[in-house]
Scaffold this active site. Structure first.
Site, mmCIF file in Angstrom:
data_model
loop_
_atom_site.group_PDB
_atom_site.id
_atom_site.type_symbol
_atom_site.label_atom_id
_atom_site.label_comp_id
_atom_site.label_asym_id
_atom_site.label_seq_id
_atom_site.Cartn_x
_atom_site.Cartn_y
_atom_site.Cartn_z
ATOM 1 N N ASP A 192 0.585 -1.090 0.144
ATOM 2 C CA ASP A 192 0.461 -0.059 -0.035
ATOM 3 C C ASP A 192 1.374 1.277 0.090
ATOM 4 O O ASP A 192 0.090 2.835 0.296
ATOM 5 C CB ASP A 192 -0.816 -0.127 1.181
ATOM 6 C CG ASP A 192 -2.084 -0.983 0.690
ATOM 7 O OD1 ASP A 192 -2.159 -1.854 0.306
ATOM 8 O OD2 ASP A 192 -3.155 -1.115 2.253
ATOM 9 N N GLU A 195 -5.384 -4.638 -6.756
ATOM 10 C CA GLU A 195 -6.559 -5.021 -5.643
ATOM 11 C C GLU A 195 -7.913 -4.558 -5.969
ATOM 12 O O GLU A 195 -7.987 -3.299 -5.029
ATOM 13 C CB GLU A 195 -5.825 -5.669 -3.928
ATOM 14 C CG GLU A 195 -5.614 -3.990 -2.729
ATOM 15 C CD GLU A 195 -4.742 -4.164 -2.125
ATOM 16 O OE1 GLU A 195 -4.313 -5.268 -1.808
ATOM 17 O OE2 GLU A 195 -5.351 -3.850 -1.344
#
Length: 845
Positions: free
Chosen positions: A448, A517
């Site tokens: 992330d 994702e």
């Protein structure tokens, strides 16, 4: 004096904390050079119950008979569960309420006795192919081999030369408490409820290796394939040789890959040298992802001898393929395999919550991957066991491993110099371990966020030292790193409910570029699966109260209640009137949105401008029974979301586009036809058209129905008129709309809703069933004998009439809709042992 001596003797004897081991060890060290043995199991005990140190616990005579026998690899809690200490741990809130997390704030001991003979001229090494979570002391026969300053992190491999005794030896491993924000561990993040032991334990194999004066390490094959011809390949074979003696040694290395070879290498005293040889191949057998070709594997075997005697040997499989990674004209990440474009159509992989070793389950889950039509799995920070990669190699499933987000791995500001060393060792271990698996496509250095320059350099240098040749990617989102540059990923979500038409948009998580994702969140299992892990009170709250905190959702406040999913279900399909009604409507919700996500990416992968190059559905599976983020639930009973995704992933497929009402033929060839029929709910045909197909692309446009809810059937036929693909949509003249302006990474407000409440008025039509059922296969033919639509009909195979459902099972289709007089045949295959001796029975609902 004699009486005093006796008293003193009794005192001394009572202080000795050991007795003779009562059972003969069931495990022995290897006896010949080049042999490896793996510890088969352990004895486990909390350090709070062991008042002595490793110098005593690791003595062969120490009595561990009251300790718990656990499998050779799992977390501490996983071992206790396997031993029956916590039955029904996944039911309701048992893991929270019946497992005392305080038991895991102290170290735990793993212990094993084993036999060894004494071979002069040989050496024995204790090998950790991967780390211990989070760190450990290693003790052997009363002496410490290494401490937590050395054995630290989930991944770094270690080899320790150890002196064994002739006869019984004892190994003891003291595992320390884990904290994913302070150590390099495995963390399940917000994917599940956290395990009370924080994944501490011996999660990878521990081995004993016997060698002569020289040992072999890190055997690898670097492949260079001629692209696009695929007519030739060059193999570069390398391995390290370590000399454990005080004199220079000449080593003869014999081996084979595509053919035999031998090389002589001089290895300096107490030093290391690299052996290298090359082989040239014509017409190599090339490895492909399963949908693109075959998965041939080659075998590398190496034997290192000194003075005519084998000193060490090793063997491993490898595949020949070529991977290219690049940013396309739109700046999106794109891949080629063996010179052909490869659109990633994948999902995120989750291991068992307790890292237990269940190979049959892994095989079943990977079989579902192929059955769904997925081609890729992303592994975030849980790099899995060797057997997992070997299965993926043989099954042609592409893998994208990498480090995880949010924990110590991503909190770079907290790293010490010791942490940098662990991170480097982790990358070196995984680089050597993964590079020869042809299933591996790339490796994510960040998740992330991208690693900062010093961290990125640490990783890049580490992977370079392993001869890593595959793409290294900086992050799964729009974060660039200093050296690797832009990621080419969006990372925009969503992670919770969105309507099906969302994925056709040109913003956020729409079907364009590369999405690392995303997915629509809540995924409700079928009724029997729900009842297997939820109490009646929990089930009542599930269907009645969208704001009730559900233990089998995430611990995070963003994803711990159904919220938007429930409200959309109630508005689009009608407020649920019972648990059964809620589950039926949830299957419809999951089916339509999963199908749309994959169909949108499939369609947009064909367009020349801003195409979809990849999409990772979040997630494939769960670590424990859960109500969100999966394509199949923990019970492995395929439900609506599974079959919606499966429909959208078919390689030859006819599909509807929610953005412009067009009909597309995916994977079609010249000579095929597409029939598009629009039905009102009463069965009235509003429009019907058949058009020819010349190849993949848009072929027709749906004439919208006039009622609030209407149905569309699409049939793709081959040149002989046989149905190749069949697809049914329920649509509404009332659109779904969302408010992107007020959205967050976890929430997308919906401002208007499709109206499917008319579906509730459909009569229950009589469907006749004929079937042929064996111990491994069922063929079920359904015929609608009624006067209206038989909507969303589900077929299952049971362990006897009325018994539990057989799962896993691979179905050709399910949740099918039949028009009056229409007949459809669906088939299932399953393992005979799942029947448990019962006679299989078909159930239609």
């Amino acid at each position: 004096m004699r009486r005093l001596a006796l008293v003193l003797l009794l005192i001394v004897t009572s202080c000795v904390p050991a007795t003779v081991t009562r059972a003969q060890p069931n495990f022995a060290a290897p006896t010949g050079a080049g042999e490896v043995t793996t510890f088969p199991d352990w004895r486990l005990r909390s350090s709070s119950d062991v008042p002595v140190g490793g110098d005593v616990v690791s003595r062969p005579e120490y009595d561990d008979q009251t300790w718990t026998t656990v499998p050779r690899r799992s977390t501490v809690l996983g071992g206790l569960v396997a031993a029956g200490r916590y039955p029904d741990i996944h039911y309701s809130t048992n893991m929270r309420d019946k497992v005392n997390a305080g038991h895991f704030v102290v170290p735990w001991w793993y212990r094993k006795t084993f036999l060894s003979n004494s071979l002069s001229g040989s050496r024995t090494f204790l090998r950790l192919p991967g780390g211990i979570i989070p760190s450990a002391e290693i003790w052997l026969n009363g002496a410490m081999i290494a401490g937590p300053d050395v054995v630290a992190g989930a991944y770094p491999a270690h080899d320790f030369e150890v002196p064994l005794r002739a006869g019984v030896n004892a190994l003891a491993i003291k595992v320390f408490p884990a904290d994913s924000y302070e150590q390099f561990t495995l963390d399940f993040l917000d994917w599940s409820q956290p395990p009370p032991d924080n994944s501490m334990g011996v999660w990878r194999d521990v081995r004993l290796v016997r060698t002569g004066p020289v040992s072999l390490h890190n055997a690898r094959v670097l492949t260079s394939l001629a692209v696009p011809s695929l007519e030739t390949a060059e193999l570069t074979i390398r391995a390290e040789l370590t000399n454990h003696t005080s004199a220079d040694v000449e080593v003869l290395v014999r081996g084979s890959a595509d053919g035999p070879f031998e090389e002589k290498v001089k290895v300096p005293a107490m030093g290391t040298a690299t052996v290298e040889t090359k082989q040239y191949m014509e017409r190599p057998r090339v490895w492909w992802p399963y949908a693109m070709g075959d998965q041939p594997l080659y075998r590398l075997e190496l034997d290192a001898s000194v003075d005519g005697r084998t000193s060490d040997r090793t063997a491993k499989d490898f595949g020949i393929r070529h991977v290219r990674s690049f940013l396309n004209a739109d700046g999106a990440q794109a891949f080629e395999i063996n010179g052909r474009p490869f659109q990633v159509r994948g999902a995120g992989w989750v291991p068992d919550l307790f890292l237990r070793d269940d190979r049959q389950r892994v095989r079943d889950e990977l079989s579902y991957v192929r059955d769904l039509g997925l081609n890729t799995l992303r592994l975030e920070g849980k790099e899995e066991q060797d057997e997992f990669y070997e299965l993926a190699d043989r099954m042609g499933i592409v893998l994208m491993p990498g480090w995880e987000c949010c924990s110590k791995w991503q909190h770079y500001e907290k790293w010490s110099q010791a942490d940098y060393a662990v991170a480097r060792a982790s990358a070196v271990t995984e680089g050597f371990r993964l590079q020869n698996h042809p299933s591996v496509l790339s490796f994510y250095l960040g998740s992330d966020t991208a690693p900062p320059p010093e961290v990125e350099k640490t990783y890049l240098d580490a992977f370079a030292s392993t001869d890593w040749s595959l793409p290294l990617l900086p992050s799964i989102g729009p974060w660039a790193s200093e050296t690797l540059g832009p990621s080419g990923h969006k990372g925009a979500g969503p992670y919770w409910w969105v309507p099906p038409n969302f994925f056709y948009g040109e913003v956020a998580g729409g079907a364009f570029g590369f999405e690392g994702e995303n997915g629509p969140g809540a995924a409700i299992p079928e009724l029997a699966a729900l009842k297997s892990f939820m109490t009646d009170a929990e089930l009542e709250a599930l269907w009645r109260d969208p704001d009730s905190v559900q233990y089998h959702l995430s611990w995070s406040t963003w994803f711990n209640h159904l919220g938007d999913f429930w409200h959309s279900l109630a508005t689009r399909y009608g407020a649920p009137s019972s648990l059964e009604d809620f589950v039926r409507k949830a299957q419809l919700m999951n089916y339509e949105v999963n199908r749309a996500q994959f169909e949108a990416h499939g369609r947009n992968g064909l367009r020349p401008a801003n195409p979809s190059t990849g999409d990772i559905y979040w997630l494939l599976n769960n670590a424990q029974p859960e109500l969100y983020w999966h394509l199949f639930d923990y019970s492995m009973t395929p439900s609506g979301g599974y079959f919606g995704a499966r429909k959208g992933l078919r390689p030859t497929h006819v599909q509807y586009s929610y953005d412009d009402n067009t009909v597309w033929a995916i994977g079609a060839v010249n000579g095929m036809t597409v029939q598009t029929t629009v039905f009102e709910l009463d069965g009235t045909v509003r429009s019907d058209s058949t058009v020819p197909v010349s190849g993949p692309g848009a072929v027709d446009r749906v004439t919208l129905g006039s009622s609030r809810t209407y149905l569309v059937r699409l049939l793709l036929r081959d040149a002989s008129g046989n149905v190749v693909d069949r697809n049914v949509y329920w649509l509404s003249s009332s659109p779904d709309t969302t408010d992107l302006g007020t959205s967050t990474w976890y929430h997308l407000p919906q401002t208007s809703y499709a109206d499917f409440t008319g579906l509730a008025s459909l009569p229950r039509e009589k469907v006749s069933v004929s079937s042929t059922v064996t111990g491994t296969r069922a063929d079920v033919t359904l015929t609608n004998n009624g006067n209206s639509v038989a909507f969303f009909t589900r077929v299952s195979i049971r362990k006897g009439a009325g018994g539990p459902e057989i799962a896993p099972a691979l179905w050709t289709d399910n949740y099918v809709t039949l028009w009056p007089g229409e007949t459809v045949t669906v088939s299932a295959s399953y393992r005979e042992e799942l029947l448990g001796g019962a006679t299989p029975a078909v159930e239609v609902g």
